[in-house]
Design an enzyme around this catalytic site. Structure first.
Site, mmCIF file in Angstrom:
data_model
loop_
_atom_site.group_PDB
_atom_site.id
_atom_site.type_symbol
_atom_site.label_atom_id
_atom_site.label_comp_id
_atom_site.label_asym_id
_atom_site.label_seq_id
_atom_site.Cartn_x
_atom_site.Cartn_y
_atom_site.Cartn_z
ATOM 1 N N HIS A 1 0.850 -1.198 0.000
ATOM 2 C CA HIS A 1 0.000 0.000 0.000
ATOM 3 C C HIS A 1 0.884 1.247 0.000
ATOM 4 C CE1 HIS A 1 -1.612 3.426 2.262
ATOM 5 N NE2 HIS A 1 -2.807 3.130 1.772
ATOM 6 N N ASN A 2 1.875 1.258 0.872
ATOM 7 C CA ASN A 2 2.747 2.433 0.950
ATOM 8 C C ASN A 2 3.593 2.586 -0.309
ATOM 9 O OD1 ASN A 2 1.662 2.423 3.529
ATOM 10 N ND2 ASN A 2 3.555 3.057 4.502
#
Ligand code: NBP
Length: 477
Positions: free
Chosen positions: A186-187
C-alpha cells in the site's frame, strides 16, 4: 473493570485509535511507557468514552477481559520487540497481541511464530490513514490466525473507515505477516501515486506554463472524474496554499528534498527478492532519494538541456487533458505492479490473499483511497485469477484510449527536459508487456557467449549452447 481492548503506546496513532475504540462504545485500557501521556489522554478526552488508565504493564494486563486483546502502537523495530518481551510473560494462552505499527512483515512472521509457540496470538496489522484516519476510521489490514480475527474482527470493523457502499475497510488479509505485507505494498503504491502526481504538476508548470494556483484548479477538476482520490484532493489544497511569511505559493518555499521512512524502499527490496518488476514504485523511491542528493544536484546544475520553448496558450489547454490521460494510464500501471507484488507474496508465503478484498478495504480510510479502487475490486470480483490488472477489459480499453496522449506527454517532457521517471517507466512496462519480442533473446545470446549459460529455443524443447569459440555449432546442454 475489565476492558475489551487495551492500547499501549499513546503517541499520535495509539492515542487516536484508543479514542476511536472508546467512541465506538468499547472500554479501553490505556498504557504508555511514559505515564504522563496516559493521564493526558484521560484528562483531555476522558469524556469521550470508558477509559481505564494504567501505569504499569501488570496493571494494564490485569485490566483486560480474557482472552485479552492488547494492541501495541509503538515505534516499529526494536521498541516493538521490547514491548512484546515485557507483555508476553504476563499473558495466558488464547490472549492476543495486536501490533498496529509499521512493522516489516518478516519481523511480524518471526514474532507470530515465537508467540504462537507460547499459545499467544500475534496479529500484525497494517493501519493506514495517518492521525486523522486513526481517529475517524482507518483502513485496517490485519494478519494473524483466523481464530484471532473471529474475536477481533468485529471490533476492527466498527472502528474502521467505511467505503461509499458502507462496507468496512478491514478484512482478515491472511496468516502471520500478510497484513503488514499488504500495508507495505500500500505504501509503495502511495509513493508511486505521489510521484506521478508530482510529475503531472511539474509538466503543467514547465511545459504548459501554469501557476500553482491554476494547477490546483486543474487538480480540482480532475478530482471530479476518474482520478477522484484523497491524494489528488490534498494536492489541490497544497498547491493553492500561499505562504504567509512571503506571500509566495507554499510549494515554492518548501525545500525540494523528499524524505522517506522506509516502507517504499521495503516494497522495492521485497519485489527484487520475489522477482516481481515494480519499476513504477522503484522510480518513485529513487526520485525521492535523488532529490536529497544536494551535492550531486548542485554539481549537475550547469549541465546542458534542450532549447525547446514552452507551449503556446492554445496548445497548453489541450496539454492539460493529455497529462490527465498520462497520469491515469500510469496509475493503472502502478497498481498493476503493486497487486502483482501482493499476488507473488501471497504465493510465496501461502497467504491466499483475496486481491479484490484488498482493493475493497483500500477504498476508504487510507492514503491511497480512491474511486478507482472500486474498479479494481470489480475487476478481481469478475475474475479472481486475473493475471494482471492490464488484462482486465475495462482497464485495457482505458489505456488504449489514453496511450496516444500518454506518449505525446512523454515526447513533450523529453523535448523540454522535464524529468518524468514515473510516467516513462510506466509506459516502458506497458510496452514491454505487450511486446511480441523482447531483446531478452539477445541477452540470452550474450550470456551464452561469455558464460555458457545456455538458452532455450522458440521452436524446440530443451536447453542449448552454441560453441562460440569453436565452429559455432549448437549442442544440446
Ligand atoms: P512513534 O512511532 O513516534 O512511537 C512513539 C511511541 O512508542 C510512544 O508511545 C513511545 O513511548 C513508544 N516507545 C518507544 Br519510541 N520506545 C519504546 C520502548 N522501548 N518501550 C515502550 N514504548 C516505547 O508513534 P506514532 O507516530 O504514533 O506511530 C506508532 C506506530 O504506528 C509506528 O510503528 C508507526 O510507524 C505506525 N504508523 C504511524 C502512522 C502515522 O501517520 N504517524 C501511520 C500508520 C502507522 P514514550 O511516550 O514513552 O516515548
Amino acid at each position: 473493570t475489565s476492558a475489551q481492548i487495551g492500547v499501549s503506546g499513546l503517541a499520535v496513532m495509539g492515542r487516536n485509535l484508543a479514542r476511536n475504540f472508546a467512541r465506538n462504545g468499547y472500554t479501553v485500557a490505556l498504557h504508555n511507557r511514559t505515564v504522563y501521556r496516559t493521564h493526558d489522554l484521560v484528562k483531555e478526552f476522558g469524556h469521550e468514552g470508558d477509559f481505564v488508565p494504567t501505569e504499569t504493564v501488570e496493571e494494564f494486563v490485569a485490566a483486560l477481559e480474557r482472552p485479552r486483546r492488547l494492541m501495541i502502537m509503538v515505534k516499529a523495530g526494536a521498541p516493538t520487540d521490547a514491548v512484546i518481551q515485557e507483555f508476553a510473560p504476563l499473558l495466558e494462552p488464547g490472549d492476543m497481541i495486536i501490533d498496529g505499527g509499521n512493522a516489516h512483515f518478516a519481523d511480524t512472521r518471526r514474532r507470530e511464530k515465537e508467540l504462537r509457540e507460547r499459545g499467544i496470538h500475534f496479529v500484525g496489522t497494517g493501519v493506514s490513514g495517518g492521525e486523522e484516519g486513526a481517529l475517524h476510521g482507518p483502513s485496517i489490514m490485519p494478519g494473524g490466525s483466523t481464530e484471532s480475527y473471529a474475536s477481533l474482527g468485529p471490533m476492527l470493523e466498527k472502528i474502521s473507515a467505511k467505503a461509499k457502499d458502507g462496507a468496512p475497510c478491514v478484512t482478515h488479509v491472511g496468516p502471520d505477516g500478510a497484513g503488514h505485507f499488504v500495508k507495505m505494498v500500500h505504501n509503495g503504491i502511495e509513493y508511486a501515486d505521489m510521484q506521478l502526481i508530482g510529475e503531472a504538476y511539474q509538466l503543467l508548470r514547465d511545459v504548459a506554463g501554469r501557476s500553482p494556483a491554476q494547477i490546483a484548479e486543474i487538480f480540482r477538476a480532475w478530482n471530479t472524474g476518474r482520478l477522484d482520490s484523497y491524494l489528488i484532493e490534498i494536492t489541490a489544497e497544497v498547491l493553492s496554499h500561499v505562504d504567509a511569511a512571503t506571500g509566495k505559493p507554499f510549494v515554492d518555499v518548501v525545500l525540494d528534498q523528499a524524505e522517506q521512512k522506509g516502507t517504499g524502499r521495503w516494497t522495492v527490496q521485497i519485489a527484487l527478492a520475489l522477482g516481481v518488476p515494480v519499476p513504477g514504485i522503484a522510480e518513485a523511491v529513487f526520485a525521492r532519494s535523488l532529490s536529497g542528493h544536494t551535492a550531486l544536484r548542485k554539481a549537475s546544475r550547469g549541465l546542458a538541456g534542450p532549447k525547446a520553448a514552452p507551449l503556446g496558450e492554445a496548445e497548453a489547454a489541450a496539454f492539460a487533458d493529455r497529462v490527465e490521460q498520462a497520469l491515469y494510464a500510469s496509475k493503472i500501471v502502478s497498481y498493476t505492479q503493486g497487486f502483482h507484488e501482493i499476488a507473488a507474496g501471497s504465493e510465496e508465503y501461502d497467504w491466499n490473499i483475496d486481491l479484490g478484498k484488498v482493493a475493497s478495504i483500500w477504498r476508504g480510510g487510507c492514503i491511497i483511497r480512491a474511486a478507482f479502487l472500486d474498479r479494481i475490486r470489480a475487476a478481481y470480483d469478475a475474475r479472481a485469477d486475473l493475471p494482471s490488472l492490464l488484462s482486465d477489459k475495462t482497464f485495457a480499453q482505458e489505456i488504449a484510449d489514453a496511450q496516444d496522449d500518454w506518449r505525446e506527454v512523454l515526447v513533450a517532457a523529453t523535448r523540454q527536459g522535464v524529468p518524468t521517471p514515473g510516467f516513462a517507466a510506466a509506459l516502458a512496462y506497458y510496452d514491454a508487456l505487450r511486446a511480441e519480442r523482447l531483446p531478452a533473446a539477445l541477452t540470452q545470446g550474450q550470456r551464452d557467449f561469455f558464460g555458457a549459460h545456455t538458452y532455450r529455443r522458440t521452436d524446440r524443447e530443451g536447453s542449448f549452447h552454441t560453441l562460440w569459440g569453436e565452429d559455432r555449432s549448437e549442442v544440446e546442454a
